[in-house]
Design an enzyme around this catalytic site. Structure first.
Site, PDB file in Angstrom:
ATOM      1  CE  LYS A   1       3.125   0.784   0.948  1.00  0.00           C
ATOM      2  NZ  LYS A   1       3.240   0.578  -0.520  1.00  0.00           N
TER       3      LYS A   1
ATOM      4  CD  GLU B   1       7.617   5.838  -3.190  1.00  0.00           C
ATOM      5  OE1 GLU B   1       8.858   5.874  -3.283  1.00  0.00           O
ATOM      6  OE2 GLU B   1       6.982   4.774  -3.007  1.00  0.00           O
TER       7      GLU B   1
ATOM      8  CB  SER C   1      -2.337  -3.766   3.531  1.00  0.00           C
ATOM      9  OG  SER C   1      -3.274  -2.710   3.479  1.00  0.00           O
TER      10      SER C   1
END
Lengths: 257, 398
Positions: B88, B110, B380
């Site tokens: 991210k 968010e 991830s």
């Protein structure tokens, strides 16, 4: 038949309350809309509920959530519109709802059934000019009401206002639906810049909560849209229909002074 | 009114937002397009990717897992080793630099699992921006360590109690804040979702995963992998790694959605896996596959992993699925948890529950492949944030 929307704008400024079908239940919402219509509303924005109303503040979120819990669907809402017409309501009824439930219903079918039920137009807050052609192809004679905002550039205003039908829904503040303490600064300039591009009536919504504010905005615009205050006042009343009559009377009265 | 870049992925994508936000999307697209040819911007971004994020992240050969499964050779792209513990950060830093470029001072974000919230809070701290993160109260309860991390980094975490109290509702609230404060606020959207230009921007900033992975596997084994696997919530890590291989027609691309308690149970987030509930619709500004009821109301979803617990999928994935360039499957909560433990034991890596869905698919698939075949999995994120969930789920099964 003369166009009901044009007819409604003969006496400006007009008063346009919003109320969602199915809140606090379907029967009362039909009675409330009838009472608003017969006691001073010039047009009504009839709310269709959606699980994710991202342009709405907490009051309308909660009301439409209750309507969904009560089992409201587009089908039931259109049957309710038909019932409201049967009760002799002649003013324009504009269906306000988000895009996805309309897509799920089938756009062409939705527009046909809405027209047949007696609706006069549509407000779809998550459908900006960039995405509206699909809906407009389906919509036929009924207007898709165009929205403009304080952030709209003059280039966008021109392009959007030039194509407007029915009336323009001018959002008075950046934000979501809900009452504000004061009317936004610069509103009269904003209205003036919209009027440069169109001759259709300009109605102002978002943030108008009292008859006094309505009068203030009514002095500048062709119409005043009142959503949250209407839903909150009527929804919290023990006698919603009586409250709806008073509410419509007060706002209509303030605008006529 | 036309966009600078194509706003659609086939018939998906678009810009379904209130008029108030359209000028902000136009401004964002302009800033993004200008940044792509701005050498200074690229230099700053690449420098931060190296010196702050720690890129390139390694490619790890999973020797014991490969041996245990007895089939294909498995390689892990280690996004769990990026600063803040997940992919991210790539997008959060990229967008935060765009925010500086646009002269805005405040970001809203968010978060589901909290990884994007942490990444946004980190980017905001690094670049001196005010940061507000919206998070569903259900997710706050199950990802508590990340909530604390965001606060430590100076962000304000606002609990969301509307609707299903998960990622979908956090996005609603972030958009409501954005539309209210749009003049000085940027919405730092964390997945390859939302209105144009977000899906394109997020893919571009995440494409570093695929670019690196392609170079690394070529260097390591001298050829491309047979299969690339990634989990898909909104789909940002998947689109990032896929983007490196999408033009290599022989490389099979597999996305793994959250199967929750199983597709038949109705409690899942498999947008491509449930033909009865998934229809093409519009949510959060984009047209894509959406789990919904017959009346077009957005369905409740379920996954053990907060980051995959969302009713819609990024529009580019919808296109890749329709044109069969990528294939999508799902892993259940149980399969993901089992894969979580397997990777801990065989490789000494604690994966995020989201990434565990991709590992679950590797476990199903590798043994059916030949030993000379190669699977590349995008790992991830790391699983520290999930320890409470895993402890609780494991206790249930004791």
């Amino acid at each position: 038949m003369t166009n009901r929307i044009e007819q409604a704008f003969k006496n400006r400024p007009i008063f346009m309350p919003y109320f969602p079908l199915g809140y606090p239940n379907l029967e009362i919402s039909i009675d409330v809309i009838e009472a608003l219509a017969k006691n001073g509303a010039d047009l009504i924005e009839v709310g269709l509920s959606f699980s994710d109303p991202l342009a709405d503040g907490p009051v309308i979120q909660q009301a439409t959530q209750v309507a969904l819990e009560n089992g409201i669907t587009i089908q039931k809402a259109l049957a309710a519109v038909k019932e409201i017409r049967k009760r002799g309501v002649e003013i324009p009824l504009i269906l306000m709802g988000y895009y996805n439930p309309m897509l799920a219903y089938g756009l062409e079918q939705f527009v046909r059934d809405a027209q047949e039920a007696g609706a006069d137009g549509f407000i779809v807050p998550d459908l900006p000019a960039e995405e509206s052609s699909e809906f407009e192809n389906a919509v036929g004679d009924l207007p898709l009401i165009r929205m403009l905002a304080p952030t709209s550039s003059s280039e966008r205003m021109e392009k959007i206002a030039r194509k407007a039908k029915g009336f323009i829904y001018l959002v008075s503040v950046t934000g979501i639906t809900g009452e504000r303490k004061t009317i936004a600064d610069g509103l009269s300039d904003l209205i003036a810049s919209v009027r440069e591009h169109t001759s259709v009536p300009v109605c102002v919504g978002f943030g108008i909560g009292t008859p006094e504010q309505a009068k203030e905005v009514g002095a500048m615009a062709d119409g005043v849209i009142v959503g949250t205050a209407c839903v909150r006042t009527i929804g919290s009343s023990e006698n919603p229909v009586e409250t709806a009559k008073e509410f419509a009377g007060q706002f209509r009265g303030a605008l006529s002074k | 009114m036309s966009t600078l870049l194509n706003p659609k992925f086939g018939k998906y994508g678009g810009q379904f937002v209130p008029e108030t936000l359209m000028p902000a999307l136009i401004e964002l697209e302009e800033a993004f397009v200008a940044s792509r040819t701005d050498a200074e911007f690229q230099k700053e971004f690449n420098k931060l990717m190296a010196s702050f994020v720690g890129r390139p992240t390694p490619l790890t050969y999973a020797k014991r897992l490969s041996e245990k499964l007895g089939g294909a050779q498995i390689y892990l792209k280690r996004e769990d080793l990026a600063h803040t513990g997940a992919h991210k950060i790539n997008n959060a830093l990229g967008q935060a630099l765009l925010v500086k470029r646009m002269g805005k001072k405040r970001i809203v974000a968010e978060t589901g699992a909290g990884q994007h919230g942490v990444a946004s809070a980190t980017a905001a701290a690094l670049l001196g921006l005010e940061c507000v993160v919206y998070m569903g109260s259900v997710d706050i309860a199950r990802q508590e360590p990340n909530v604390f991390r965001m606060k430590l980094l100076g962000a304000e975490v606002k609990p969301v109690n509307s609707g299903t109290k998960t990622l979908k509702d956090a996005i609603n609230e972030a958009i409501r804040d954005w539309v209210t404060n749009v003049r000085d606020t940027h919405y730092l959207l964390g997945s390859a979702l939302g209105p144009h230009p977000y899906p394109t921007i997020v893919r571009e900033f995440q494409s570093v995963i695929g670019t690196e992975a392609r170079e690394q596997i070529l260097l390591e084994v001298g050829r491309l992998p047979d299969t690339v696997i990634a989990c898909v919530g909104g789909g940002s890590n998947a689109i990032g790694v896929f983007s490196g291989f999408v033009d290599d027609g022989d490389v099979e691309l597999i996305g793994v959605e959250a199967g929750g308690s199983g597709i038949d149970s109705g409690k899942h987030a498999a947008r491509f896996g449930d033909a009865t509930k998934a229809k093409v619709g519009v949510i959060h500004g984009t047209r894509t596959y959406v789990l919904q009821d017959a009346d077009g109301q957005i369905a409740e979803t379920h996954s053990v992993s907060a980051g995959l617990d969302y009713a819609a999928v990024g529009p580019e994935h919808a296109m890749l699925r329709d044109n069969e360039r990528a294939f999508y499957t799902s892993a259940t909560d149980e399969e993901a948890l089992s894969a979580f433990h397997t990777l801990c034991h065989t490789e000494g890596i604690i994966p995020a529950l989201e990434s565990s869905h991709a590992i679950a698919e590797v476990i199903k698939r590798a043994s059916t492949m030949r030993k000379d075949q190669i699977v590349l999995v995008n790992l991830s994120g790391r699983g520290d944030k999930d320890l409470n969930t895993v402890i609780n789920e494991t206790a249930k099964n004791l």
